[in-house]
Scaffold this active site. Structure first.
Site, PDB file in Angstrom:
ATOM      1  N   GLU A 125       0.780  -1.236  -0.200  1.00 38.70           N
ATOM      2  CA  GLU A 125       0.140   0.014  -0.044  1.00 38.70           C
ATOM      3  C   GLU A 125       0.828   1.335   0.110  1.00 38.70           C
ATOM      4  O   GLU A 125       0.632   2.191  -0.681  1.00 38.70           O
ATOM      5  CB  GLU A 125      -0.987  -0.021   1.435  1.00 38.70           C
ATOM      6  N   HIS A 139       5.901 -26.460   2.942  1.00 38.78           N
ATOM      7  CA  HIS A 139       4.803 -27.629   2.331  1.00 38.78           C
ATOM      8  C   HIS A 139       3.893 -26.834   1.745  1.00 38.78           C
ATOM      9  O   HIS A 139       2.815 -27.522   1.343  1.00 38.78           O
ATOM     10  CB  HIS A 139       4.166 -28.290   3.656  1.00 38.78           C
ATOM     11  N   LYS A 143     -13.919   2.326  -3.870  1.00 33.72           N
ATOM     12  CA  LYS A 143     -15.008   2.745  -2.652  1.00 33.72           C
ATOM     13  C   LYS A 143     -16.155   3.497  -3.316  1.00 33.72           C
ATOM     14  O   LYS A 143     -17.294   3.310  -2.878  1.00 33.72           O
ATOM     15  CB  LYS A 143     -14.351   3.441  -1.525  1.00 33.72           C
TER      16      LYS A 143
END
Length: 549
Positions: free
Chosen positions: A359, A390, A515
């Protein structure tokens, strides 16, 4: 052109030349020709030892990177950062998260005001709340003491407190009551719905954390919590006073929502959300580990702040982390970076650093408004090392992508349990196993099959190429002080990289447009008539949501 330097400057040309001459950048060869490599690239500072020797650099590259920092005016940029200059140029603000950890007896004036006094005034308010809750004196509407703390936030108001509170569970202070901590961030209601089914409203304290106190995600959750509380106690004034705390830089919005004045904690517009855990946003941390430990967290970060501001670049840990990050991403075109802690307590550190770095530095425009002409922030992800081994180590060892890595581990764990019981002995051995895996994986990533002296001829599917660069960060042990220092190192690393690239790490305009459009689409979900307001794909998806496909 992009860098604070001209992209065609001699130092940039020189580093590009080193990068393009990749035949010399083989870790096996670099170690072979330089027997002291681990000495000059191994840096000891306080409780940390950081090994940069498995990075794809030699002495010439190292010298050139230091020169790059000098010519990028990094000294001046660091001074501007810690002095409170308006370095967040797109919002005309300071970025003074480092001031949040200044000791009480220091002074830092910004626009004629001593902000250290304000910082410690808020810390004192936090301490009062912590003390009251721990003593069982903060009581709900029925008179029962608070036992459940629910933090409602998103992004920096969630990831930082959540990560630190989990990492430092060993340091929870004994209190009169056994407190439980919960973190709610998802906008779809999944987290809060499941949580409210288990909790007793009479003993819940909700912390609403939002810099603007308008974040949609946060307030859908907060409004749901409020309605749930009112079903148990219909006296809204009593519910607000005893069950809701607000933390924001916007006291007016807190007042509008109904937060009582004495339940409001403030921070400031010069604190970025992803840098805010040191402020009142850290209240859940302080409630968990107590104020003494919370102040140790701040003190560890402050030690790094001093180190960053005063240490020469060749021994300055955040500067070296940042310069190597720039070298890998911009010059070597290594566009993926993974963080691999070998301690389960640091499980959520990679998520936190993903926000901090991506960000902050996921930018394609310079502070002067020019399009950058090179790669900036790499894609960052990670997991605790044993899980990662893994999951995605296969790609690291034998895939086609170049990936840089940070290995992180405490040297000591369970050392206070030695010789106490058989179980304790096995816990010590488990930590030793984690350390061995940490060192082994960085070795194989660097040297491939040559890490084993007698590997011999192997079929292709068993071949390890190696030459994946990594840094290993060791700390004496994980505690509030060292965790604070570790986080601050990464904060300043981000700033170093941004300073070299000429971008602003303290804004995040890239999250705003989504937004705005989401609010429009939310309205469209409730409209029965179909239209052609959006693109064809979005229109077809809306029809599918409404059951018209």
């Amino acid at each position: 052109m992009g860098l604070l330097l001209d992209i065609n400057s001699n130092i940039v040309k020189e580093l590009n030349s080193f990068a393009h001459n990749g035949t010399n950048l083989k870790l096996n060869g670099l170690f072979k020709i330089d027997s002291e490599r681990s000495i000059w690239l191994g840096k000891k500072w306080q409780n940390f030892y950081i090994d940069f020797s498995k990075q794809l650099i030699d002495k010439e590259i190292f010298k050139s990177l230091l020169e790059l920092a000098e010519q990028s005016l990094l000294y001046e940029k660091i001074s501007s950062l810690v002095s409170g200059n308006s370095i967040n140029t797109s919002e005309n603000r300071s970025a003074l998260h480092s001031a949040l950890r200044l000791p009480k007896d220091e002074t830092l004036k910004v626009n004629g005001l001593d902000i250290v006094k304000d910082v410690h005034k808020t810390l004192d308010q936090v301490e009062l709340i912590v003390d009251k809750v721990h003593k069982g004196q903060w009581r709900g509407y029925s008179g029962k003491p608070i036992t459940d703390i629910i933090n409602i936030g998103v992004g920096g108001s969630d990831l930082g407190p959540f990560m630190v509170a989990n990492a430092l569970k060993d340091f929870r202070v004994p209190s009169r009551l056994e407190l439980d901590f919960h973190f709610v961030s998802s906008m779809d209601g999944t987290q809060i719905f499941k949580l409210l089914e288990q909790l007793d409203p009479a003993t819940c304290l909700f912390i609403i954390s939002s810099k603007s106190f308008t974040t949609v995600d946060t307030f859908y959750n907060a409004n749901t919590a409020m309605e749930w509380m009112l079903e148990a106690c219909p006296i809204k004034k009593l519910v607000l006073k005893q069950h809701f705390i607000g933390i924001s830089a916007n006291p007016e919005k807190m007042s509008d929502w109904g937060i009582f004045k004495e339940n409001r904690l403030l921070f400031w517009d010069w604190v970025g959300g992803r840098f805010s855990l040191w402020s009142a946003i850290g209240l859940p941390i302080a409630l968990s580990i107590g104020m003494k430990n919370f102040r140790q967290l701040l003190a560890g970060a402050h030690e790094v702040d001093k180190h960053f501001a005063t240490t020469s670049f060749d021994s300055n840990l955040p500067v070296l982390l940042g310069l190597i990050g720039v070298w890998n991403a911009t010059f070597l075109n290594i566009n993926a970076h993974t963080v691999l802690p070998y301690d389960g307590r640091l499980q959520f550190l990679p998520n936190y650093l993903t926000q901090l770095e991506m960000e902050s530095n996921g930018k394609a425009v310079t502070k002067s408004g020019h399009k950058v002409e090179f790669k900036t922030c790499p894609i960052l992800w990670g997991d605790i090392g044993p899980n990662a081994q893994h999951a995605f180590y296969q790609l690291l060892h034998q895939g086609t992508q170049k990936v840089s890595c940070d290995f992180i581990a405490p040297i000591k764990r369970y050392h206070d349990k030695k010789n106490k019981s058989k179980t304790d002995e096995f816990l010590v051995k488990q930590h030793d196993l984690a350390l061995a895996n940490c060192l082994a994986q960085s070795r194989v990533l660097a040297f491939g099959n040559k890490a084993v002296s007698n590997s011999g001829e192997l079929p292709a599917h068993k071949f390890y190429n190696g030459n994946q660069p990594s840094t290993t960060i060791l700390m004496d042990e994980l505690n509030p002080h060292t965790l604070g220092a570790l986080i601050a190192m990464y904060e300043h690393k981000v700033f170093v990289m941004a300073s070299i690239w000429g971008i602003n790490p303290f804004d995040q305009w890239g999250v705003e447009l989504g937004k705005v459009i989401s609010e429009e689409i939310l309205e469209s979900l409730y409209v029965k008539e179909d239209g052609q307001k959006y693109d064809e794909s979005t229109e077809s998806l809306l029809k599918a949501v409404k059951g018209k496909v």
